[in-house]
Design an enzyme around this catalytic site. Structure first.
Site, PDB file in Angstrom:
ATOM      1  N   GLY A 101       0.815  -1.215   0.000  1.00 33.63           N
ATOM      2  CA  GLY A 101       0.000   0.000   0.000  1.00 33.63           C
ATOM      3  C   GLY A 101       0.847   1.262   0.000  1.00 33.63           C
ATOM      4  N   ARG A 102       2.137   1.093   0.295  1.00 33.11           N
ATOM      5  CA  ARG A 102       3.006   2.274   0.305  1.00 33.11           C
ATOM      6  C   ARG A 102       4.443   1.907  -0.059  1.00 33.11           C
ATOM      7  NH1 ARG A 102       4.377   3.790   6.528  1.00 33.11           N
ATOM      8  NH2 ARG A 102       4.251   1.712   7.415  1.00 33.11           N
ATOM      9  N   LYS A 122       9.971   2.238   0.403  1.00 34.87           N
ATOM     10  CA  LYS A 122       8.836   2.172   1.342  1.00 34.87           C
ATOM     11  C   LYS A 122       8.448   3.600   1.707  1.00 34.87           C
ATOM     12  CE  LYS A 122       7.696  -0.005   5.805  1.00 34.87           C
ATOM     13  NZ  LYS A 122       8.172  -0.981   6.795  1.00 34.87           N
ATOM     14  N   ASP A 134      -2.347   6.914   2.826  1.00 34.50           N
ATOM     15  CA  ASP A 134      -1.789   7.942   1.940  1.00 34.50           C
ATOM     16  C   ASP A 134      -0.573   7.447   1.152  1.00 34.50           C
ATOM     17  OD1 ASP A 134       0.075   7.717   3.935  1.00 34.50           O
ATOM     18  OD2 ASP A 134      -0.048   9.799   4.621  1.00 34.50           O
ATOM     19  N   GLY A 135      -0.158   6.204   1.386  1.00 36.48           N
ATOM     20  CA  GLY A 135       0.987   5.657   0.658  1.00 36.48           C
ATOM     21  C   GLY A 135       2.324   6.193   1.142  1.00 36.48           C
ATOM     22  N   ARG A 185      14.589  -0.370   1.165  1.00 39.71           N
ATOM     23  CA  ARG A 185      14.769  -1.641   1.876  1.00 39.71           C
ATOM     24  C   ARG A 185      15.362  -2.680   0.931  1.00 39.71           C
ATOM     25  NH1 ARG A 185       9.791  -3.872   5.290  1.00 39.71           N
ATOM     26  NH2 ARG A 185       8.735  -4.109   3.302  1.00 39.71           N
ATOM     27  N   ASP A 261       1.277 -11.440   6.876  1.00 42.43           N
ATOM     28  CA  ASP A 261       1.868 -10.622   5.814  1.00 42.43           C
ATOM     29  C   ASP A 261       3.251 -10.106   6.216  1.00 42.43           C
ATOM     30  OD1 ASP A 261      -0.037  -9.250   7.615  1.00 42.43           O
ATOM     31  OD2 ASP A 261       0.762  -7.428   6.705  1.00 42.43           O
ATOM     32  N   ASN A 262       3.621 -10.294   7.470  1.00 45.40           N
ATOM     33  CA  ASN A 262       4.942  -9.867   7.926  1.00 45.40           C
ATOM     34  C   ASN A 262       5.861 -11.056   8.194  1.00 45.40           C
ATOM     35  OD1 ASN A 262       4.070  -7.224   7.755  1.00 45.40           O
ATOM     36  ND2 ASN A 262       3.467  -7.107   9.901  1.00 45.40           N
ATOM     37  N   ASP A 271       9.557  -6.101   8.221  1.00 50.68           N
ATOM     38  CA  ASP A 271       8.529  -5.152   8.641  1.00 50.68           C
ATOM     39  C   ASP A 271       8.663  -4.747  10.106  1.00 50.68           C
ATOM     40  OD1 ASP A 271       7.470  -4.497   6.304  1.00 50.68           O
ATOM     41  OD2 ASP A 271       5.522  -5.438   6.575  1.00 50.68           O
TER      42      ASP A 271
HETATM   43  P1  AMP Z   1       2.324  -2.997   8.062  1.00 50.83           P
HETATM   44  O1  AMP Z   1       1.582  -2.809   9.325  1.00 50.83           O
HETATM   45  O2  AMP Z   1       3.391  -1.962   7.808  1.00 50.83           O
HETATM   46  O3  AMP Z   1       2.821  -4.376   7.863  1.00 50.83           O
HETATM   47  O4  AMP Z   1       1.265  -2.706   6.896  1.00 50.83           O
HETATM   48  C1  AMP Z   1       0.084  -3.445   6.730  1.00 50.83           C
HETATM   49  C2  AMP Z   1      -0.579  -3.045   5.436  1.00 50.83           C
HETATM   50  O5  AMP Z   1      -0.986  -1.679   5.468  1.00 50.83           O
HETATM   51  C3  AMP Z   1       0.301  -3.189   4.203  1.00 50.83           C
HETATM   52  O6  AMP Z   1      -0.515  -3.619   3.150  1.00 50.83           O
HETATM   53  C4  AMP Z   1       0.792  -1.781   3.979  1.00 50.83           C
HETATM   54  O7  AMP Z   1       1.146  -1.560   2.644  1.00 50.83           O
HETATM   55  C5  AMP Z   1      -0.428  -0.968   4.383  1.00 50.83           C
HETATM   56  N1  AMP Z   1      -0.089   0.400   4.808  1.00 50.83           N
HETATM   57  C6  AMP Z   1       0.553   0.772   5.947  1.00 50.83           C
HETATM   58  N2  AMP Z   1       0.670   2.117   6.005  1.00 50.83           N
HETATM   59  C7  AMP Z   1       0.126   2.616   4.865  1.00 50.83           C
HETATM   60  C8  AMP Z   1      -0.063   3.919   4.330  1.00 50.83           C
HETATM   61  N3  AMP Z   1       0.358   5.017   4.968  1.00 50.83           N
HETATM   62  N4  AMP Z   1      -0.675   4.031   3.134  1.00 50.83           N
HETATM   63  C9  AMP Z   1      -1.116   2.960   2.480  1.00 50.83           C
HETATM   64  N5  AMP Z   1      -0.978   1.699   2.931  1.00 50.83           N
HETATM   65  C10 AMP Z   1      -0.372   1.515   4.111  1.00 50.83           C
HETATM   66 MG    MG Z   2       3.661  -5.434   6.615  1.00 52.32          MG
END
Ligand code: AMP
Ligand code: MG
Length: 494
Positions: A101-102, A122, A134-135, A185, A261-262, A271
């Site tokens: 997502g980002r 990232k 917001d990506g 990364r 997913d991690n 992550d």
């Molecule tokens: P994480 O908790 O970092 O493992 O992220 C879990 C999911 O949320 C993943 O699919 C990320 O890409 C998405 N994600 C986290 N932060 C953002 C953000 N600011 N914008 C879009 N997607 C996000």
């Molecule tokens: Mg993740």
């Protein structure tokens, strides 16, 4: 087993900056990725660049450190073909479709020695998987990932690495406005348990099989030709996870978000979110403020790893046997072995921490009674083990329970043929003198974010790069959070 994805299309002559990017992941079925470019930012500025890592990747560090635009996504490196990866995941036990997502994968760098590493930005802007996000990423968390991942690497624990952090000149809004940043990364790959769950959830067996073949080829090539290669894949991933989690437990590392997913199929830690190292030993320790049930507490990590691997096994079912019932049986049998495999790694890690070279049946009890004592006395995990190998008993603690344990341990040491020197050397090599203490990490992040002072972080990174070398550690870096530097001389009675 087709190996077409990995066959060479990498350029023969690397670019002047050293880029030598291939795109094997992009050749996988289309349901696994979306091609798109990073979103440019206002004003890229280099905050930290990892020269040693750049060199090992065959990159021209001095030149690239002057090109923040590349690490912000404003310019693409030579030969890049960016994409966002699709994946799903069980988050806190609940299944969801996710995806990058980002983050954006620029390509796979083929190093001078022929190794293949993902280069991923990232915080590089929205993707089709951004949902309501917001990506983007904030500077603090990206620097945190940089510090902790590099510390893990120095500790000898498999991990993704951090090549660079740049600021974007833009603000991101979390609870408050923060400077935006992008982290570069480097990973053996970004294939997650959730990637398999994505293909399985779509009922796309050809994609699932292509992904499994690809993962075998990329991370376990020696198993690719096995008759039951998909079971071999599951078992090999389990083996690496068991070893990884045992290494976490042995240094008191708490990942904090062990969602599927991690979990990387390569066996690397991936992550870094609300992760941290434990100070006082307590199996219930949790750092993540949203983990109210303590699902991802220190003491739960092995169990959760097994749960996550069961999700991988489920996703692999169609490849394990044509008959679903038999596939389930095969999967269950494999997953049941996790506990034994984990305990084997954990025991040998803990034996090394106590200077043991040989194995005795009572070793587990010896280790556990020390841990119970440490829990009762809120003893610092890192410093307790480190001082056991360097300090005499009388300097450690005169608590009778501890003295009794110490005598037992000394008697155990005498039942192996190794000298005191050998024992101490083994202990020094397995008990770090320094870990990224929470208050030192926070201090470095605050200096960087609030006043743009990067010297605090650079000093911390230098200390963390030699964790087993006590001569390099000023007292302030080994004192647990919440105490004045030097207040923690021994581990007893604090
Ligand atoms: P994480 O908790 O970092 O493992 O992220 C879990 C999911 O949320 C993943 O699919 C990320 O890409 C998405 N994600 C986290 N932060 C953002 C953000 N600011 N914008 C879009 N997607 C996000
Ligand atoms: Mg993740």
């Amino acid at each position: 087993m087709k190996a077409a994805h990995m066959s060479a299309t990498a350029p023969i002559t690397p670019s002047p900056s050293g880029w030598n990017l291939d795109h094997s992941y992009a050749r996988l079925p289309a349901m696994l990725h979306e091609h798109l470019e990073p979103t440019p930012v206002k004003e890229p500025r280099m905050v930290v660049f990892n020269h040693a890592l750049a060199q090992s990747l065959g990159l021209n560090g001095p030149a690239l450190a002057e090109q923040p635009a590349i690490f912000a996504g404003n310019e693409l490196p030579d030969g890049a073909s960016p994409l966002a990866q699709a994946y799903a995941g069980h988050q806190y036990g609940h299944f969801t479709g996710l995806g990058d997502g980002r983050a954006i994968l620029l390509g796979e760098q083929i190093t001078p020695t022929g190794e293949r590493y993902d280069v991923q930005l990232k915080g590089s802007g929205p993707t089709p998987f951004s949902r309501r996000g917001d990506g983007r990423a904030a500077l603090g968390p990206m620097l945190r990932e940089y510090i902790i991942s590099e510390a893990m690497h120095a500790l000898g624990i498999p991990t993704t690495r951090s090549l660079a952090v740049v600021t974007t000149g833009e603000k991101v809004f979390r609870q408050e406005s923060q400077p935006g940043a992008v982290l570069t990364r480097i990973a053996a790959s970004h294939i997650r348990v959730g990637t398999f769950e994505w293909a399985a959830a779509h009922g796309d067996k050809p994609a699932l099989q292509a992904l499994a073949d690809y993962t075998l080829q990329r991370h376990y090539p020696e198993l690719a030709t096995a008759a039951t290669s998909y079971l071999a894949l599951l078992e090999a991933v389990m083996e690496r996870q068991a070893r990884l989690i045992a290494q976490w437990q042995c240094v008191g590392f708490i990942h904090g978000v062990m969602n599927t997913d991690n979990v990387a199929l390569s066996g690397e830690t991936i992550d870094y979110g609300p992760c941290a190292f434990m100070d006082a030993f307590d199996p219930a320790t949790v750092f993540s403020s949203i983990d109210r049930q303590g699902r991802y507490a220190y003491g739960n990590q092995p169990k959760i790893a097994q749960w996550n691997l069961a999700r991988l096994a489920e996703a692999l079912l169609p490849l394990l046997h044509v008959d679903e019932k038999q596939a389930v049986e095969i999967a269950n049998k494999a997953i049941e072995n996790f506990k034994t495999t984990f305990e084997g790694y954990w025991l040998s890690g803990m034996r090394a921490k106590l200077g043991l070279f040989t194995e005795e049946a009572e070793d587990r009890a010896l280790i556990e009674s020390l841990l119970i004592w440490m829990h009762e006395h809120k003893a610092d995990f890192t410093n307790t083990f480190r001082s056991l190998g360097t300090t005499s008993n009388s300097m450690l603690c005169d608590d009778p329970a501890f003295t009794a344990w110490h005598a037992q341990w000394q008697a155990r040491l005498k039942r192996q043929p190794h000298s005191v020197d050998e024992v101490q050397q083994r202990m020094r090599a397995h008990n770090p003198a320094v870990i990224p203490r929470n208050h030192k990490v926070e201090e470095a992040l605050a200096a960087a974010a609030e006043s743009g002072d990067l010297s605090v972080m650079q000093r911390l990174l230098a200390v963390l790069s030699k964790p087993y070398d006590a001569s390099e550690v000023p007292l302030e870096y080994s004192t647990p959070s919440g105490l004045a530097p030097g207040a923690y001389q021994t581990f007893c009675g604090t």
